[in-house]
Design an enzyme around this catalytic site. Structure first.
Site, PDB file in Angstrom:
ATOM      1  NE  ARG A  40      -8.735  11.625 -36.690  1.00 15.86           N
ATOM      2  CZ  ARG A  40      -9.709  10.943 -36.807  1.00 15.86           C
ATOM      3  NH1 ARG A  40     -11.431  11.226 -36.224  1.00 15.86           N
ATOM      4  NH2 ARG A  40      -9.217  10.185 -37.105  1.00 15.86           N
ATOM      5  CE  LYS A  81       5.081  25.376 -25.520  1.00 19.77           C
ATOM      6  NZ  LYS A  81       6.352  25.748 -24.953  1.00 19.77           N
ATOM      7  CD  GLU A 137       7.492  28.762 -13.547  1.00 18.16           C
ATOM      8  OE1 GLU A 137       8.290  29.114 -14.519  1.00 18.16           O
ATOM      9  OE2 GLU A 137       8.086  27.329 -13.711  1.00 18.16           O
ATOM     10  CE  LYS A 195       1.879  29.502 -20.274  1.00 24.48           C
ATOM     11  NZ  LYS A 195       2.055  28.453 -19.442  1.00 24.48           N
ATOM     12  CD  GLU A 219       8.693  28.257 -26.612  1.00 27.55           C
ATOM     13  OE1 GLU A 219       7.304  27.382 -25.984  1.00 27.55           O
ATOM     14  OE2 GLU A 219       9.865  27.679 -26.591  1.00 27.55           O
ATOM     15  NE  ARG A 258       3.883  28.698 -24.874  1.00 33.57           N
ATOM     16  CZ  ARG A 258       2.368  28.424 -24.820  1.00 33.57           C
ATOM     17  NH1 ARG A 258       1.362  28.682 -26.227  1.00 33.57           N
ATOM     18  NH2 ARG A 258       2.566  27.679 -24.021  1.00 33.57           N
ATOM     19  CG  ASN A 317      10.966  28.668 -22.343  1.00 33.30           C
ATOM     20  OD1 ASN A 317      11.137  27.597 -21.598  1.00 33.30           O
ATOM     21  ND2 ASN A 317      11.327  28.158 -23.528  1.00 33.30           N
ATOM     22  CG  HIS A 375      12.398  27.281 -17.235  1.00 34.71           C
ATOM     23  ND1 HIS A 375      12.464  28.094 -16.714  1.00 34.71           N
ATOM     24  CD2 HIS A 375      11.161  26.816 -17.070  1.00 34.71           C
ATOM     25  CE1 HIS A 375      11.048  28.754 -16.191  1.00 34.71           C
ATOM     26  NE2 HIS A 375      10.223  27.391 -16.358  1.00 34.71           N
ATOM     27  CG  HIS A 410      14.661  22.750 -18.755  1.00 37.16           C
ATOM     28  ND1 HIS A 410      14.138  22.974 -19.320  1.00 37.16           N
ATOM     29  CD2 HIS A 410      13.575  22.555 -17.662  1.00 37.16           C
ATOM     30  CE1 HIS A 410      12.221  23.705 -19.170  1.00 37.16           C
ATOM     31  NE2 HIS A 410      12.806  23.070 -18.273  1.00 37.16           N
ATOM     32  CG  HIS A 425       9.870  22.856 -12.989  1.00 34.78           C
ATOM     33  ND1 HIS A 425      10.799  22.487 -14.320  1.00 34.78           N
ATOM     34  CD2 HIS A 425       8.776  23.890 -13.405  1.00 34.78           C
ATOM     35  CE1 HIS A 425      10.035  24.088 -14.696  1.00 34.78           C
ATOM     36  NE2 HIS A 425       9.530  24.889 -14.598  1.00 34.78           N
TER      37      HIS A 425
HETATM   38  N1  LIG Z   1       1.968  22.685 -20.363  1.00 40.02           N
HETATM   39  C1  LIG Z   1       2.304  23.808 -19.599  1.00 40.02           C
HETATM   40  O1  LIG Z   1       2.571  24.283 -20.303  1.00 40.02           O
HETATM   41  C2  LIG Z   1       3.232  23.585 -18.746  1.00 40.02           C
HETATM   42  C3  LIG Z   1       4.506  25.055 -17.762  1.00 40.02           C
HETATM   43  C4  LIG Z   1       4.949  24.362 -16.956  1.00 40.02           C
HETATM   44  C5  LIG Z   1       4.978  23.540 -15.592  1.00 40.02           C
HETATM   45  N2  LIG Z   1       3.910  22.498 -16.941  1.00 40.02           N
HETATM   46  C6  LIG Z   1       4.767  20.513 -16.436  1.00 40.02           C
HETATM   47  O2  LIG Z   1       4.204  20.529 -14.322  1.00 40.02           O
HETATM   48  C7  LIG Z   1       4.249  19.755 -14.262  1.00 40.02           C
HETATM   49  C8  LIG Z   1       4.386  20.317 -12.332  1.00 40.02           C
HETATM   50  O3  LIG Z   1       3.290  21.243 -12.442  1.00 40.02           O
HETATM   51  P1  LIG Z   1       2.746  21.358 -10.545  1.00 40.02           P
HETATM   52  O4  LIG Z   1       4.093  22.281 -10.169  1.00 40.02           O
HETATM   53  O5  LIG Z   1       1.563  22.084 -10.094  1.00 40.02           O
HETATM   54  O6  LIG Z   1       3.105  19.117 -10.592  1.00 40.02           O
HETATM   55  P2  LIG Z   1       2.231  18.320  -9.926  1.00 40.02           P
HETATM   56  O7  LIG Z   1       0.845  18.359 -10.126  1.00 40.02           O
HETATM   57  O8  LIG Z   1       2.460  17.335  -9.354  1.00 40.02           O
HETATM   58  O9  LIG Z   1       1.551  18.995  -7.937  1.00 40.02           O
HETATM   59  C9  LIG Z   1       2.532  19.565  -7.401  1.00 40.02           C
HETATM   60  C10 LIG Z   1       2.363  18.086  -6.246  1.00 40.02           C
HETATM   61  O10 LIG Z   1       1.758  18.598  -5.300  1.00 40.02           O
HETATM   62  C11 LIG Z   1       0.045  17.496  -5.482  1.00 40.02           C
HETATM   63  N3  LIG Z   1      -1.368  19.277  -5.365  1.00 40.02           N
HETATM   64  C12 LIG Z   1      -1.753  19.675  -6.086  1.00 40.02           C
HETATM   65  N4  LIG Z   1      -2.790  20.353  -5.792  1.00 40.02           N
HETATM   66  C13 LIG Z   1      -2.690  20.774  -4.677  1.00 40.02           C
HETATM   67  C14 LIG Z   1      -3.346  20.930  -3.189  1.00 40.02           C
HETATM   68  N5  LIG Z   1      -4.397  22.096  -4.109  1.00 40.02           N
HETATM   69  N6  LIG Z   1      -3.778  20.173  -2.444  1.00 40.02           N
HETATM   70  C15 LIG Z   1      -2.723  19.506  -1.854  1.00 40.02           C
HETATM   71  N7  LIG Z   1      -1.577  18.935  -2.758  1.00 40.02           N
HETATM   72  C16 LIG Z   1      -1.577  19.654  -4.236  1.00 40.02           C
HETATM   73  C17 LIG Z   1      -0.044  17.275  -6.292  1.00 40.02           C
HETATM   74  O11 LIG Z   1      -0.746  15.961  -5.712  1.00 40.02           O
HETATM   75  C18 LIG Z   1       1.432  16.475  -6.217  1.00 40.02           C
HETATM   76  O12 LIG Z   1       1.889  15.568  -5.487  1.00 40.02           O
HETATM   77  C19 LIG Z   1       5.534  19.550 -14.599  1.00 40.02           C
HETATM   78  O13 LIG Z   1       5.138  18.148 -14.778  1.00 40.02           O
HETATM   79  C20 LIG Z   1       5.548  20.162 -15.754  1.00 40.02           C
HETATM   80  O14 LIG Z   1       6.170  19.808 -17.106  1.00 40.02           O
HETATM   81  C21 LIG Z   1       3.346  22.435 -17.686  1.00 40.02           C
HETATM   82 ZN   LIG Z   2       8.314  26.378 -15.561  1.00 36.73          ZN
END
Ligand SMILES: NC(=O)c1ccc[n+]([C@@H]2O[C@H](COP(=O)([O-])OP(=O)(O)OC[C@H]3O[C@@H](n4cnc5c(N)ncnc54)[C@H](O)[C@@H]3O)[C@@H](O)[C@H]2O)c1
Ligand SMILES: [Zn+2]
Length: 376
Positions: free
Chosen positions: A129, A151, A193, A234, A244, A248, A252, A255, A259, A274
């Site tokens: 939990r 999130k 972003e 943020k 949200e 918040r 978006n 987005h 999306h 993205h």
């Molecule tokens: N929780 C939230 O508030 C929130 C907000 C925005 C996005 N997200 C989520 O985040 C995800 C996207 O995140 P992302 O863009 O980091 O994607 P990701 O985690 O897939 O990373 C992108 C790529 O870069 C590689 N990588 C990461 N760090 C590295 C480094 N230092 N050196 C070499 N390679 C590296 C990863 O292995 C991957 O192949 C999505 O799933 C999205 O939904 C969540």
């Molecule tokens: Zn985003």
């Protein structure tokens, strides 16, 4: 900006009462992770969750740093990529955390981009939990966005991020050196972003980025400054509206269009990632605002000029391959956002840094706009 701890490290505090935490941003933080964690958290056991791209680069350094501070860790290396945000991998992560006997004062550490952060955070939120959670974000996107705000979640066949919980981290360690191994394309996507925070409500920050973006890309103090400003932005939004119910949603910006484009390209990263969708989406949001006589068309041009200059796609025609017709894109938007009586909720703008939530945007206007923008 909150306290500056040294010229090469910044601290942003997220004041969420009993869920308050620090975000440390700077050079060499993975090597100092053990000391930073040990000085804040009681537990001496951790489960590190990472991916196969990040593990060979930084896992050993993190494990050694923890060991140096008396923290023993178990490690789980998952496949890289969006598909990892699944029930299957969540189960593996939960099992690993339990096997490592992580108790409530111990912690899960997410070492990776947003995919790992979202999955590990969800696992930390539900095992026993809720156990403590430390984010060590390694992509620019995760350092400026996903690691902050609590999130967490995975994807469902019904859509992205549909299953999850709010679970704030106890600490975020954003080591800015690790961004040097990120591909230029992923770095740029994360930068969309960063620019977004300027466009939401920080016109001075956007102007600063227009002048300093190449220094941000190069690394050093400008990069740290841009990440810290983004985390502060943020944090401010999250503190004002953690779950949200209102403001918040401003996060978006770009987005809803973005999306829809991600869905239209079937989340195929070879075509669109993205942040690239967000870049095109932010230009479209500014253009659409101009079309609705809410903002000057010059603002949309200025946004496009900057994003193009850093190498981001800004038009639907920049996406390789064919896109579905405007009606299909509109359908994808309707899935993403609430539609009531043919009206959309959208983040629109009165100009650079003057975005707002509009909940009465007629779908017919969006369709007419998309038809005009469609490259076909
Ligand atoms: N929780 C939230 O508030 C929130 C907000 C925005 C996005 N997200 C989520 O985040 C995800 C996207 O995140 P992302 O863009 O980091 O994607 P990701 O985690 O897939 O990373 C992108 C790529 O870069 C590689 N990588 C990461 N760090 C590295 C480094 N230092 N050196 C070499 N390679 C590296 C990863 O292995 C991957 O192949 C999505 O799933 C999205 O939904 C969540
Ligand atoms: Zn985003």
């Amino acid at each position: 900006m909150n306290a500056i701890t040294s010229s090469s490290q910044r601290k942003v505090h997220v004041p969420l009462g009993e869920r308050a935490y620090d975000i440390l941003i700077g050079s060499g933080l993975i090597a100092r992770a053990g000391a930073e964690i040990a000085s804040r958290l009681k537990g001496r056991k951790a489960a590190i969750i990472t991916d196969e791209h990040v593990a060979p680069l930084y896992l050993e350094a993190l494990v050694n740093s923890l060991e140096g501070s008396g923290i023993m860790s178990a490690q789980l290396v998952l496949p890289a990529g969006e598909r990892t945000k699944s029930f299957e991998h969540l189960m593996t992560a939960c099992d690993k955390i339990l096997e490592a006997r992580v108790e409530r004062n111990d912690y899960v550490i997410a070492l990776g981009g947003g995919v790992i952060g979202d999955l590990a955070g969800f696992a930390a939120g539900i095992v026993r939990r809720g156990v403590r959670f430390v984010q060590v974000p390694t992509s620019l996107l995760s350092q400026v966005d996903s690691s902050v705000g609590g999130k967490t979640g995975i994807n469902s066949r019904h859509g992205k991020n549909l299953i999850g919980v709010y679970h704030q981290p106890d600490l975020v360690l954003a080591d800015t050196d690790v961004l040097n191994s990120l591909s230029e394309r992923e770095f740029r996507a994360g930068y969309a972003e960063v620019a977004k925070y300027g466009l939401i409500d920080k016109p001075d920050f956007f102007a600063w980025l227009e002048t300093n973006w190449s220094a941000v890309f190069a690394g050093g103090s400008a990069r740290i400054e841009a990440i810290a400003t983004s985390c502060q932005a943020k944090s401010d939004v999250v503190v004002a509206d953690e779950r949200e119910n209102g403001p918040r949603a401003l996060l978006n910006l770009g987005h809803t269009f973005g999306h829809a484009l991600e869905a239209a390209t079937a989340y195929e990263s070879a075509r669109l990632v993205h942040g690239e969708g967000v870049s095109i989406g932010m230009v479209l949001a500014h253009e659409f605002s101009a079309r609705m006589n809410l903002a000057s068309p010059d603002d949309a041009k200025r946004v496009e000029k900057h994003l193009k200059e850093v190498g981001l796609p800004t038009r639907m025609s920049d996406i390789p391959g064919a896109l579905p017709p405007a009606e299909k894109l509109l359908d994808a938007m309707a899935q993403d956002k609430k539609v009531k009586n043919g009206k959309f909720t959208f983040i629109l703008t009165h100009g650079i840094g003057r975005s707002f939530i509009a909940d009465d945007v007629p779908a017919s206007e969006v369709l007419a706009f998309l038809k005009q923008k469609q490259p076909q």
